[in-house]
Design a protein around this motif. Structure first.
Motif, PDB file in Angstrom:
ATOM      1  N   PHE A  63      -3.148   9.385  -3.855  1.00 30.26           N
ATOM      2  CA  PHE A  63      -2.741   8.454  -2.798  1.00 30.26           C
ATOM      3  C   PHE A  63      -3.940   7.612  -2.370  1.00 30.26           C
ATOM      4  N   GLN A  64      -3.628   6.490  -1.691  1.00 30.91           N
ATOM      5  CA  GLN A  64      -4.721   5.630  -1.209  1.00 30.91           C
ATOM      6  C   GLN A  64      -5.596   6.348  -0.186  1.00 30.91           C
ATOM      7  N   ASN A  65      -5.037   7.367   0.443  1.00 28.06           N
ATOM      8  CA  ASN A  65      -5.820   8.106   1.441  1.00 28.06           C
ATOM      9  C   ASN A  65      -6.777   9.118   0.795  1.00 28.06           C
ATOM     10  N   GLY A  66      -6.819   9.156  -0.541  1.00 26.61           N
ATOM     11  CA  GLY A  66      -7.755  10.023  -1.239  1.00 26.61           C
ATOM     12  C   GLY A  66      -7.171  11.392  -1.593  1.00 26.61           C
ATOM     13  N   CYS A 116       4.063   5.416   1.476  1.00 22.88           N
ATOM     14  CA  CYS A 116       4.655   4.211   2.026  1.00 22.88           C
ATOM     15  C   CYS A 116       3.635   3.083   2.050  1.00 22.88           C
ATOM     16  N   ARG A 117       4.072   1.944   1.469  1.00 19.75           N
ATOM     17  CA  ARG A 117       3.199   0.774   1.340  1.00 19.75           C
ATOM     18  C   ARG A 117       2.731   0.263   2.705  1.00 19.75           C
ATOM     19  N   SER A 118       3.624   0.355   3.702  1.00 28.33           N
ATOM     20  CA  SER A 118       3.262  -0.242   4.994  1.00 28.33           C
ATOM     21  C   SER A 118       2.404   0.688   5.861  1.00 28.33           C
ATOM     22  N   ASN A 119       2.158   1.921   5.400  1.00 25.05           N
ATOM     23  CA  ASN A 119       1.255   2.798   6.158  1.00 25.05           C
ATOM     24  C   ASN A 119      -0.207   2.396   5.914  1.00 25.05           C
ATOM     25  N   ALA A 120      -1.045   2.576   6.928  1.00 18.34           N
ATOM     26  CA  ALA A 120      -2.473   2.270   6.775  1.00 18.34           C
ATOM     27  C   ALA A 120      -3.057   3.144   5.663  1.00 18.34           C
ATOM     28  N   SER A 130      -0.262   7.154   2.813  1.00 23.91           N
ATOM     29  CA  SER A 130      -0.276   5.745   2.426  1.00 23.91           C
ATOM     30  C   SER A 130       0.314   5.669   1.009  1.00 23.91           C
ATOM     31  N   MET A 131       0.264   4.480   0.385  1.00 19.03           N
ATOM     32  CA  MET A 131       0.894   4.293  -0.931  1.00 19.03           C
ATOM     33  C   MET A 131       0.161   5.088  -2.026  1.00 19.03           C
ATOM     34  N   ILE A 132       0.882   5.302  -3.123  1.00 20.64           N
ATOM     35  CA  ILE A 132       0.254   5.930  -4.300  1.00 20.64           C
ATOM     36  C   ILE A 132      -0.754   4.939  -4.890  1.00 20.64           C
ATOM     37  N   GLY A 177       8.759   4.987  -0.030  1.00 20.90           N
ATOM     38  CA  GLY A 177       9.600   4.130   0.816  1.00 20.90           C
ATOM     39  C   GLY A 177       9.576   4.576   2.261  1.00 20.90           C
ATOM     40  N   ASN A 178      10.072   3.695   3.129  1.00 24.62           N
ATOM     41  CA  ASN A 178      10.178   4.109   4.537  1.00 24.62           C
ATOM     42  C   ASN A 178      11.505   3.661   5.139  1.00 24.62           C
ATOM     43  N   SER A 179      12.502   3.449   4.266  1.00 23.44           N
ATOM     44  CA  SER A 179      13.821   3.025   4.723  1.00 23.44           C
ATOM     45  C   SER A 179      14.577   4.233   5.275  1.00 23.44           C
ATOM     46  N   ALA A 180      15.802   3.959   5.743  1.00 22.28           N
ATOM     47  CA  ALA A 180      16.657   5.033   6.251  1.00 22.28           C
ATOM     48  C   ALA A 180      16.832   6.124   5.194  1.00 22.28           C
ATOM     49  N   SER A 181      16.995   5.730   3.922  1.00 27.77           N
ATOM     50  CA  SER A 181      17.220   6.754   2.883  1.00 27.77           C
ATOM     51  C   SER A 181      15.975   7.623   2.712  1.00 27.77           C
ATOM     52  N   ALA A 182      14.784   7.020   2.747  1.00 24.97           N
ATOM     53  CA  ALA A 182      13.563   7.826   2.561  1.00 24.97           C
ATOM     54  C   ALA A 182      13.425   8.830   3.695  1.00 24.97           C
TER      55      ALA A 182
END
Ligand code: FAD
Length: 467
Positions: free
Chosen positions: A288-291, A254-258, A275-277, A231-236
């Motif tokens: 992660f998507q970043n490898g 985080c889904r919205s990260n490149a 990035s996201m898992i 997540g990337n909300s205030a709580s995360a």
């Protein structure tokens, strides 16, 4: 000039003196929304009963050490713990901005009070308790009383026709049951209770522990563990930093990260942004998507919440579909049932308390017949056209109630209906400035700021209510 403005504001925010028609109204919930709804309804001359399943006012601000036995909160039979507040939580809005308009959230003396601009959750609870006391709201509340079912008791008879509602409730752990009839029901049950979860390929055979931030309280249980937050909300943002002090490693996905995102958080030796898992595996690994591949003990979903109205039975007129509560005219009235059913507190990404105050003033005036609604057809047309605009802009349904910048236009529209002044310029600027600083300086924005001129404008306004 400024004085005149205050004078006219004082006048327009005063209670209405001549209700056209008074109704018997049930309010569900005594959080920030239910409290101000009850006050405005009574000010307008309605008779009000507030149903609250907890023992005290304050809703989500009632911190508790308890968490739900199911750490993901997916079991529908689980005992509900209402609060999602964690031990270290401080507000993400400055107190001046956050408070109700005519009951400023100023610093009060008292032993356990927190004078900081971005105070702890305890201070917010104390403020809501002060509000309830100041306006004698507790006398309208039935504590430890849960609403189990709300359904129409009669059909609405035509355009302006009244209808009635059957409200079934149970008190003190189901010992006392009541079945009553009300003219109108106002739903203020909050929407930070029923978790949303991220979908993770391979999760059913991943051996680690999964949980939702709803059940996070303190960092100590994560000592020496490897924790992945989604997540990337205030709580995360808050919880990742809270846990980093105890855990071995913290990884935020985080889904919205490149897709290639992999950043070590400055100021921390053990906190990374990803990035996201992409997938998790039976051997405990998280890819992660970043490898990058790590072996993790815990995955915590900081992925927000779903609107949940388990007690409401409107024969399908009001539904929750992909987190859209609809159809709702101006986020408050379902056209076919207006004004006899309403919702306070639905919008998110907003300054909640003052918005709830505007919504409640509008609702109270509409119920008494002092403020007119468009015809049911016209309200429905407007709702449909709003949905069509969202669709045309490619905005998913689940963002229907997200407001952000548009909240001020919305508040001002409500204010114009009620004949009161709209959002103060300083409040709007303070909200926007805080948002920018929160993104740029997540570690320090609560203790360092530059908007001193806005604070002094706020206190000038507050003097009307605090002297
Ligand atoms: P709630 O506070 O959730 O109250 C709902 C009430 O309804 C509860 O008391 C509940 O017991 C009762 N209820 C529910 N169902 C029933 C039923 N069936 N029968 C009887 N009673 C029922 N806002 C800010 O302004 N600043 C912040 O810094 C901020 N931080 C936040 C941090 C977190 C972690 C969360 C979760 C929220 C935060 N918010 C913040 C938003 C916060 O939710 C709002 O400020 C506000 O408290 C919401 O009030 P509410 O009355 O809508 O809901």
């Amino acid at each position: 000039e400024a004085y005149e403005d205050f004078e006219s504001r004082k006048h327009t925010m005063a209670p209405s003196l001549s209700p056209i028609k008074s109704h018997h109204v049930a309010v569900i919930g005594a959080g920030a929304a239910g409290l101000v709804a009850a006050r405005e309804l009574r000010r307008e001359g309605h008779s009000v009963v507030v149903f609250e399943r907890q023992k005290q006012v304050g809703g989500t601000w009632i911190y508790t050490d308890h968490v739900e036995p199911d750490p993901l909160s997916v079991d529908p039979t689980r005992p509900i713990v209402h609060s999602s507040v964690y031990g270290s939580l401080r507000t993400n809005l400055p107190r001046e901005c956050m408070g109700y308009r005519d009951f400023p959230f100023v610093i009060r003396s008292g032993e356990s009070r927190d004078p900081r601009r971005f105070p702890s959750h305890r201070e917010v609870l104390a403020y809501l308790q002060d509000f309830a006391k100041e306006f004698g709201i507790e006398e309208m509340i039935r504590f430890e009383t849960a609403v189990e079912r709300v359904a129409p008791a009669t059909e609405s008879d035509g355009e302006a026709g009244n209808m009635k509602w059957r409200v079934e409730s149970t008190e003190k752990e189901k010992k006392v049951r009541r079945d009553e009839i009300y003219d109108a029901v106002v739903v203020c049950n909050g929407h930070y209770i029923e978790p949303r979860l991220a979908e993770i390929p391979g999760i059913s055979s991943w051996p680690g522990k999964e949980m939702h931030s709803h059940n996070y309280r303190i960092p100590e249980p994560f000592k020496d563990q490897v924790v992945v937050l989604i997540g990337n909300s205030a709580s995360a943002v808050d919880i990742s930093r809270d846990i980093a002090g105890s855990a071995k490693e913290v990884h935020v996905a985080c889904r919205s990260n490149a897709a290639d995102t992999f950043i070590k958080q400055s100021g921390y030796s053990n906190l990374w942004m990803h990035s996201m898992i992409e997938r998790v595996h039976e051997d405990g690994s998280v890819v992660f998507q970043n490898g990058k591949i790590i072996s993790a003990d815990v995955i915590m979903h900081c992925t927000g919440y779903k609107y949940h109205l388990p007690f409401l039975d409107t024969n399908g007129i009001v539904t929750v579909d992909d987190n859209r509560v609809g159809p709702l005219y101006k986020d408050v009235f379902p056209p076919a049932l207006a004004p006899w059913l309403s919702f306070i507190g639905i919008p998110w990404k907003v300054v909640p308390f003052p918005m709830y105050e505007f919504q409640s003033k509008w609702l109270a005036g509409v119920l008494s017949g002092r403020i007119m609604l468009p015809s049911k057809d016209d309200m429905m047309k407007e709702v449909k056209s709003f949905y069509a605009t969202l669709e045309a802009q490619g905005i998913p349904k689940r963002y229907t109630h997200q407001m952000g910048f548009t909240q001020f236009e919305y508040n001002n529209w409500l204010a114009s209906q009620c004949g009161c002044s709209g959002t103060e310029e300083w409040r709007k600027e303070m909200y926007l400035t805080t948002g920018v600083r929160r993104r740029e300086y997540p570690e320090t924005y609560r203790d360092e700021w530059e908007d001193h001129h806005l604070v002094s404008q706020a206190y000038q306004d507050f003097s009307l209510y605090t002297q």
